[in-house]
Design an enzyme around this catalytic site. Sequence first.
Site: not given
Length: 334
Positions: A72, A99, A171, A242, A299
Site C-alpha cells: 500500500r 499493489h 504474490h 500482514d 512477498e
Amino acid sequence: MKNSIKPAIRTTRLHADGGLDVKLLNLGATLQSIRVPTSNGPLETLLGYEDAESYRDNPAYLGSTVGRYAGRIDNAQFELDGKRYELDRNDPDYGHCLHGGSGGFHSRIWSVEEGAGGQWVSYRYESADGEQGFPGRVEVETRYSLVEPLSLQVDYRARCDRDTVLNLTNHAYFNLNSDGSGIENHELWINSDLYLPMGPNMLPTGDIQSVNGTIFDFRQAVVLADRLANERGELDVTGGFDHFFLLNKAMKYPAIAASLASPESGVRVKFYSSRPGVQFYSGNFLQGAFAKRSGLCLEFQNAPNAPNVEGFPSARLQAGVDYNRQLILEFESH
C-alpha cells in the site's frame, strides 16, 4: 457497438525430470502452479485456479507479479523531488493505492519468450509514463528459470526513462499440505531481527522495532497455529499476520531469507532473496473459492509506503539505472 476482444492468455509449462512442474501465465506474469515430486506423487504447493480465464478476475492477486509498487501507498500519493503524484485509489476501505492500482502489472498481458526445453520463460511489459499515476516509462521483465530440478529462480529486471519508484514481487499463496487443510500447521522461519508495526489504517506506523520477546520473532521455526491462536494487539488490527520484516543483512546475495515447511507432507521450501525485506501475509481475508488461511504469502520486496516514510529503504529507481532483483525457491521433500 463492436464486441471487445480480450487478449488471449497464454500458458507456459516448465518441467525438470524428477523435479518441479511449473505452470505460468502471461496475464500478470503469474505463477499458476508449482508441483513438487514426493514419495506419494506430485504435490501442488500453490493456491490457484484450474482455468486460466479465471485469472482475469483475481482479487487476491494469486501468483501475480505485482507492481509498479507492491503493498500500500498511503492516501494513493507520494512526492518525488518536490512533485506530488496522485495514484489510482483501489483500496476502498482505506483510500490507498494497493499493489500498483486496479490496472497494475497483475492485470496486464505481458509478452512472452520461452526457452528451449521448457527450462525458462521471460515475460516483458512496458508501463507508460503516468500509468496508474506513476511517473516515467518503465520496461519490466520477469524471468522464471529452473536452475536445478527442485529450484525455481525468479529474476526481476527494469529500466525507467525518468526517476520513479518501483517495487516488484510475486504474490503466490503457499500451502504445502497434501490433505487440504489450512496453513496453521506450517512451520515458518524468517531471518529477521526487525519488523514494522502496523497501524489501524493497514500501513506501517513508521517505527522499526525489534522482534525480541514478541510474536513477530520467527528466528527459530514457529508453528503458525501457536501465534495465530490469540489475535490480540497488532494481529487484531490486521486480522492475523500482514507485516513487513526487514531481512538481516548478509555478505552476499541472494541470501537465505526464510523457510516454510509442512510436517504433514514433509515438503519444505527455502527462500533466497536479494530484497530488503519480506511481507508475511497469513491469508486472513481469503474468501470465496479459497478459505481463510488456506494459503500464505511471503512477498519479498521493499517496505509498504516506503516512498512516504523517511528511514525506510529507498524505493527510488533512477533514470537509466538497471533494476535487478532475484528470488530463488528451493524445494525439498521427504
